[in-house]
Scaffold this motif. Structure first.
Motif, mmCIF file in Angstrom:
data_model
loop_
_atom_site.group_PDB
_atom_site.id
_atom_site.type_symbol
_atom_site.label_atom_id
_atom_site.label_comp_id
_atom_site.label_asym_id
_atom_site.label_seq_id
_atom_site.Cartn_x
_atom_site.Cartn_y
_atom_site.Cartn_z
ATOM 1 N N ASP A 106 0.808 -1.224 0.000
ATOM 2 C CA ASP A 106 0.000 0.000 0.000
ATOM 3 C C ASP A 106 0.848 1.285 0.000
ATOM 4 O OD1 ASP A 106 -2.331 1.612 0.060
ATOM 5 O OD2 ASP A 106 -2.391 1.540 2.242
ATOM 6 N N PRO A 107 1.756 1.481 0.940
ATOM 7 C CA PRO A 107 2.547 2.721 0.896
ATOM 8 C C PRO A 107 3.618 2.704 -0.200
ATOM 9 C CG PRO A 107 3.291 1.363 2.712
ATOM 10 C CD PRO A 107 2.070 0.692 2.140
ATOM 11 N N THR A 108 4.007 1.530 -0.631
ATOM 12 C CA THR A 108 5.093 1.408 -1.605
ATOM 13 C C THR A 108 4.705 1.979 -2.958
ATOM 14 O OG1 THR A 108 5.977 -0.495 -0.426
ATOM 15 C CG2 THR A 108 6.661 -0.228 -2.721
ATOM 16 N N SER A 109 3.476 1.761 -3.386
ATOM 17 C CA SER A 109 3.086 2.278 -4.700
ATOM 18 C C SER A 109 3.156 3.804 -4.719
ATOM 19 C CB SER A 109 1.704 1.783 -5.105
ATOM 20 O OG SER A 109 0.699 2.455 -4.405
ATOM 21 N N GLY A 110 2.697 4.442 -3.660
ATOM 22 C CA GLY A 110 2.771 5.902 -3.586
ATOM 23 C C GLY A 110 4.197 6.401 -3.493
ATOM 24 N N PHE A 111 5.031 5.666 -2.786
ATOM 25 C CA PHE A 111 6.447 6.012 -2.656
ATOM 26 C C PHE A 111 7.126 5.977 -4.027
ATOM 27 C CE2 PHE A 111 10.881 4.826 -1.790
ATOM 28 C CZ PHE A 111 11.242 5.795 -0.867
ATOM 29 N N ILE A 112 6.819 4.954 -4.807
ATOM 30 C CA ILE A 112 7.413 4.828 -6.144
ATOM 31 C C ILE A 112 6.894 5.927 -7.068
ATOM 32 C CG2 ILE A 112 7.552 3.337 -8.190
ATOM 33 C CD1 ILE A 112 7.721 0.942 -6.236
ATOM 34 N N VAL A 113 5.623 6.257 -6.975
ATOM 35 C CA VAL A 113 5.072 7.364 -7.762
ATOM 36 C C VAL A 113 5.791 8.666 -7.404
ATOM 37 C CG1 VAL A 113 3.025 8.826 -8.125
ATOM 38 C CG2 VAL A 113 2.820 6.329 -8.198
ATOM 39 N N ALA A 114 5.968 8.918 -6.117
ATOM 40 C CA ALA A 114 6.669 10.132 -5.681
ATOM 41 C C ALA A 114 8.088 10.168 -6.237
ATOM 42 C CB ALA A 114 6.681 10.213 -4.155
ATOM 43 N N ALA A 175 2.948 1.438 -16.598
ATOM 44 C CA ALA A 175 3.298 2.865 -16.524
ATOM 45 C C ALA A 175 2.414 3.738 -17.412
ATOM 46 C CB ALA A 175 4.771 3.059 -16.883
ATOM 47 N N GLU A 176 2.176 3.305 -18.625
ATOM 48 C CA GLU A 176 1.358 4.112 -19.538
ATOM 49 C C GLU A 176 -0.072 4.245 -19.015
ATOM 50 O OE1 GLU A 176 -0.040 3.848 -24.133
ATOM 51 O OE2 GLU A 176 2.055 3.350 -23.714
ATOM 52 N N GLN A 177 -0.606 3.149 -18.506
ATOM 53 C CA GLN A 177 -1.977 3.145 -17.988
ATOM 54 C C GLN A 177 -2.149 4.108 -16.807
ATOM 55 O OE1 GLN A 177 -3.225 -0.777 -16.758
ATOM 56 N NE2 GLN A 177 -5.283 -0.108 -16.276
ATOM 57 N N ILE A 178 -1.106 4.256 -15.981
ATOM 58 C CA ILE A 178 -1.208 5.139 -14.818
ATOM 59 C C ILE A 178 -0.530 6.485 -15.056
ATOM 60 C CG2 ILE A 178 -1.552 3.271 -13.155
ATOM 61 C CD1 ILE A 178 1.410 3.518 -12.360
ATOM 62 N N GLY A 179 -0.174 6.762 -16.286
ATOM 63 C CA GLY A 179 0.349 8.073 -16.671
ATOM 64 C C GLY A 179 1.768 8.358 -16.223
ATOM 65 N N LEU A 180 2.576 7.314 -16.033
ATOM 66 C CA LEU A 180 3.951 7.494 -15.600
ATOM 67 C C LEU A 180 4.920 6.735 -16.496
ATOM 68 C CD1 LEU A 180 3.485 7.194 -11.738
ATOM 69 C CD2 LEU A 180 4.007 9.262 -13.016
#
Length: 180
Positions: A106-114, A175-180
């Motif tokens: 759960d926190p890891t996905s946001g950490f990677i996005v950041a 990545a493309e699906q989530i805009g990154l």
């Protein structure tokens, strides 16, 4: 419940596009971890995809987070998935491999996005595991990503480096699906 149904349900109950992307990222990571551990990808993926189903209802009532998701889901998913959803938000102790995995994911996905968003390119393609490990040490970086929760990956037999490697690989695939 099939994945397509779960995604429609998520889009019905969650209005924030970034939160939907977070759930898609958690789904991808959970599927990758399921493959790694020889577990059922569909079940693990659904747990990741649906774990924040109730966010719009509970964002101002964190004590209800998780419980509302279980209520919405009813009998449409297994107890295993519902227990993982409850464990990710500390409404039950993480006991099974899947529960422990979702708690760490759960926190890891946001950490990677950041980590991707602080890069000039703002793309996951330019993020690597050493970059994530360096950011992990910076207390001021992605403050909302609970370091202890991410480090709990050790309870499923993965070092933080191995965990980040699998998580980043999974997120790069979408990545493309989530805009990154």
């Amino acid at each position: 419940m099939k994945r397509e149904e779960a995604l429609e349900l998520l889009k019905t109950h969650v209005s924030n596009k970034n939160l939907i992307n977070h759930c898609l990222a958690c789904e991808a990571i959970m599927r990758r971890l399921a493959r790694h551990f020889g577990q059922d990808e569909e079940t693990w993926g659904l747990a990741g995809l649906l774990h924040d189903l109730d966010y719009d209802y509970t964002k101002d009532k964190p004590e209800e987070h998780g419980f509302k998701s279980v209520e919405i889901l009813g009998d449409s998913v297994s107890k295993e998935i519902k227990d993982a959803i409850l464990a990710h938000c500390e409404k039950k102790a993480p006991e099974t491999l899947m529960e422990k995995a979702l708690y760490a994911v759960d926190p890891t996905s946001g950490f990677i996005v950041a980590a991707a968003l602080i890069r000039p390119e703002k793309k996951l393609a330019f993020v690597d595991v050493p970059f994530l490990l360096n950011r992990f040490k910076e207390k001021g970086f992605a403050r909302g990503a609970n370091r202890d929760q991410m480090k709990s990956c050790e309870s499923i037999g993965l070092t933080l480096e191995e965990f980040y490697s699998l998580a980043l690989e999974a997120m790069k695939e979408i990545a493309e699906q989530i805009g990154l």
